[in-house]
Motif scaffolding. Structure first.
Motif, mmCIF file in Angstrom:
data_model
loop_
_atom_site.group_PDB
_atom_site.id
_atom_site.type_symbol
_atom_site.label_atom_id
_atom_site.label_comp_id
_atom_site.label_asym_id
_atom_site.label_seq_id
_atom_site.Cartn_x
_atom_site.Cartn_y
_atom_site.Cartn_z
ATOM 1 N N THR A 1 -2.045 7.193 6.035
ATOM 2 C CA THR A 1 -2.902 8.344 5.769
ATOM 3 C C THR A 1 -3.040 9.222 7.012
ATOM 4 O OG1 THR A 1 -4.104 7.107 4.076
ATOM 5 C CG2 THR A 1 -5.197 9.042 4.970
ATOM 6 N N HIS B 1 -2.609 1.317 5.205
ATOM 7 C CA HIS B 1 -3.008 2.518 4.471
ATOM 8 C C HIS B 1 -3.592 3.546 5.443
ATOM 9 C CE1 HIS B 1 -3.764 4.763 0.833
ATOM 10 N NE2 HIS B 1 -4.911 5.129 1.370
ATOM 11 N N GLU C 1 -3.628 -4.402 4.054
ATOM 12 C CA GLU C 1 -3.428 -3.183 3.275
ATOM 13 C C GLU C 1 -4.244 -2.032 3.852
ATOM 14 O OE1 GLU C 1 -4.418 -4.597 -0.624
ATOM 15 O OE2 GLU C 1 -2.374 -5.342 -0.992
ATOM 16 N N ASP C 2 -5.487 -2.307 4.239
ATOM 17 C CA ASP C 2 -6.332 -1.264 4.840
ATOM 18 C C ASP C 2 -5.730 -0.764 6.150
ATOM 19 O OD1 ASP C 2 -8.139 -1.436 2.756
ATOM 20 O OD2 ASP C 2 -9.641 -2.564 3.892
ATOM 21 N N THR D 1 0.852 -1.189 0.000
ATOM 22 C CA THR D 1 0.000 0.000 0.000
ATOM 23 C C THR D 1 0.885 1.234 0.000
ATOM 24 O OG1 THR D 1 -1.921 1.068 1.005
ATOM 25 C CG2 THR D 1 -0.248 0.202 2.521
ATOM 26 N N THR D 2 0.331 2.320 -0.509
ATOM 27 C CA THR D 2 1.032 3.598 -0.571
ATOM 28 C C THR D 2 0.051 4.718 -0.291
ATOM 29 O OG1 THR D 2 2.575 2.767 -2.244
ATOM 30 C CG2 THR D 2 2.375 5.155 -2.059
ATOM 31 N N ALA D 3 0.502 5.699 0.466
ATOM 32 C CA ALA D 3 -0.271 6.921 0.671
ATOM 33 C C ALA D 3 0.660 8.088 0.386
ATOM 34 C CB ALA D 3 -0.794 6.998 2.099
ATOM 35 N N SER E 1 5.096 4.248 1.834
ATOM 36 C CA SER E 1 4.678 2.992 1.212
ATOM 37 C C SER E 1 5.208 1.818 2.015
ATOM 38 C CB SER E 1 5.185 2.913 -0.230
ATOM 39 O OG SER E 1 6.599 2.944 -0.255
#
Length: 139
Positions: A127, A123, A119-120, A4-6, A105
């Motif tokens: 975030t 993330h 991932e959630d 995941t990436t923010a 990330s």
């Protein structure tokens, strides 16, 4: 493996943002849910304490002052993943010397949860962390 990436644009120069977040022990300076960070092994390992008193141990894997980036692995944490590797980078925004794009990330292998759940989780952490960074630099 899950990833995941923010990312978030910050209205400060890349050098100014990197000065705040580029130190491996600097999380408490901008991340309110990590009130303590203790460095060991010559600054290569950080032991973080979260708001609930829980401990997370992370090891610096790579550091690049020139590209304003560092990567770290989790050695001990209450997260349902293994093989966690994360990178925090401050990018210049083309044509905007007064702005930065901060990217956080990670990649990891979920344990006991689905890829989507892991991932959630991360993330959300990334975030929320970037939102806290924006609040800190805007204060």
């Amino acid at each position: 493996m899950a990833t995941t990436t923010a990312s978030l644009d910050i209205p400060q120069s890349p050098d100014r943002v990197w000065q705040l977040i580029g130190g491996f022990g600097s999380l408490p300076d901008w991340l309110p849910y990590i009130p303590a960070s203790e460095l060991s092994e010559g600054g290569r390992v950080r032991t973080l304490t979260n708001e609930d008193g829980g401990t997370i141990v992370e090891r610096l894997q790579a550091f690049d002052q020139e590209t304003r980036s560092y990567s770290y692995a989790i050695e001990q944490a209450p997260f349902p993943v293994t093989g966690y590797l994360s990178t925090l980078t401050v990018h210049a925004v083309p044509g905007r010397p007064d702005a930065s794009r901060v990217e956080w990330s990670g990649s990891f292998t979920p344990v006991g949860v689905s890829d989507a759940e892991a991932e959630d989780l991360f993330h959300g952490i990334y975030t929320d962390g970037l939102a806290a960074l924006l609040k800190t630099v805007s204060a």
